[in-house]
Design an enzyme around this catalytic site. Sequence first.
Site, mmCIF file in Angstrom:
data_model
loop_
_atom_site.group_PDB
_atom_site.id
_atom_site.type_symbol
_atom_site.label_atom_id
_atom_site.label_comp_id
_atom_site.label_asym_id
_atom_site.label_seq_id
_atom_site.Cartn_x
_atom_site.Cartn_y
_atom_site.Cartn_z
ATOM 1 N N ASP A 160 -8.301 -7.463 0.559
ATOM 2 C CA ASP A 160 -7.421 -7.723 1.704
ATOM 3 C C ASP A 160 -8.107 -7.233 2.961
ATOM 4 O OD1 ASP A 160 -5.833 -5.051 2.936
ATOM 5 O OD2 ASP A 160 -6.830 -4.770 1.007
ATOM 6 N N ASP A 219 0.852 -1.184 0.000
ATOM 7 C CA ASP A 219 0.000 0.000 0.000
ATOM 8 C C ASP A 219 0.892 1.240 0.000
ATOM 9 O OD1 ASP A 219 0.966 0.385 2.544
ATOM 10 O OD2 ASP A 219 -0.900 -0.108 3.559
#
Length: 378
Positions: A273, A94
């Site tokens: 996720d 990320d």
Amino acid sequence: MAEKFFEIVKNTAGKARAGIITTDHGKIETPIFMPVGTVASVKTVHQRELKDDIRAQIILGNTYHLYLRPTMDIMQEAGGLHKFMNWDRPILTDSGGYQVFSLSDTRKMTEEGVKFKSHIDGSYHFISPEKSMEIQRQIGGDIFMAFDECTPFPCEYNLAKKSMEMTHRWLKRCMDWTRENPEIYHHRQHLFPIVQGSTYSDLRKISAEFITEQNADGNAIGGLSVGEPEEEMYRITNEVTDILPKDKPRYLMGVGTPWNILESIGLGIDMMDCVMPTRNARNAMIFTWNGIMNLKNEKWKRDFSPLDENGTSFVDSDYSKAYVRHLFVAKEYLAKQIASIHNLAFYLDLVRTARKHIDKGDFYEWKDAIIPVLKQRL
């Protein structure tokens, strides 16, 4: 001829589809759930178990946390995150945006980027779109995310609009930096931009259209699963997947429960996720094909049946409910490990089974039948 990054191998009458993502570290069969390895570790789970028992095809690394510790000097000396943690399958990183913006009391945001205080030692740091890209180059994930601002819920319309527009400007800077600075390890990295706009349909449409125009290898939907009702999350996801290109993978960030995952797949999502399976496992909450269990409850004290009669993990057949409950009551670390392996194995089994039903052609009927079962408290 190089293989396509994403190929759809089976469509349904609805939006659900099965595909294959091809990276330099291996293929990923979609729809896929990605275990979260925040600090180069999926909590309480060994990499060998991730591969052999959980059968994870891709995991996540967290830019904010890895930047602060072990630091990028160590990361580069190790040769990137794959080598550092001994994981030879794909990794997604990320951008650090969500973590930085969650530090609302200790950060200052400008057009240039964000100044924030480390949660570890109180030192100050600055991350710009360019800095986020540089850090993610040094980490070396196969898929990496553009730096964005994640708005809270609820979020006032003008604030959501202003935030979305800055996310778009930051995306341009991310893409420019990425074009000018090639990979530093010997594998390709794929940049995903992120659709924002809170729960406002017109903003999400603007953002999805802007992201589509960038023609990135894949696209993500951010700013959901932050406290809004599930129906709102599904509504926005449905509207955005109507716009995002069908020939690119779609990643719904931070989702979610088993039923969230199945509903999202039905809305055209390929990648998801969430920390839920491991976080809840550490608190004795177990997801199974029969429903949800709190293993600390007295009712499991003399239940010597498998952890999940329909489970595919070795822990389901090797350990009973009574034994794992005993470990939690005794505060043994092994309890958290067994529960985490089980929950992650269940999540991966869930998306594999969803893929089988997509291929079979009865995904939506199966989804609607299994979700009430998955939701029930045992």
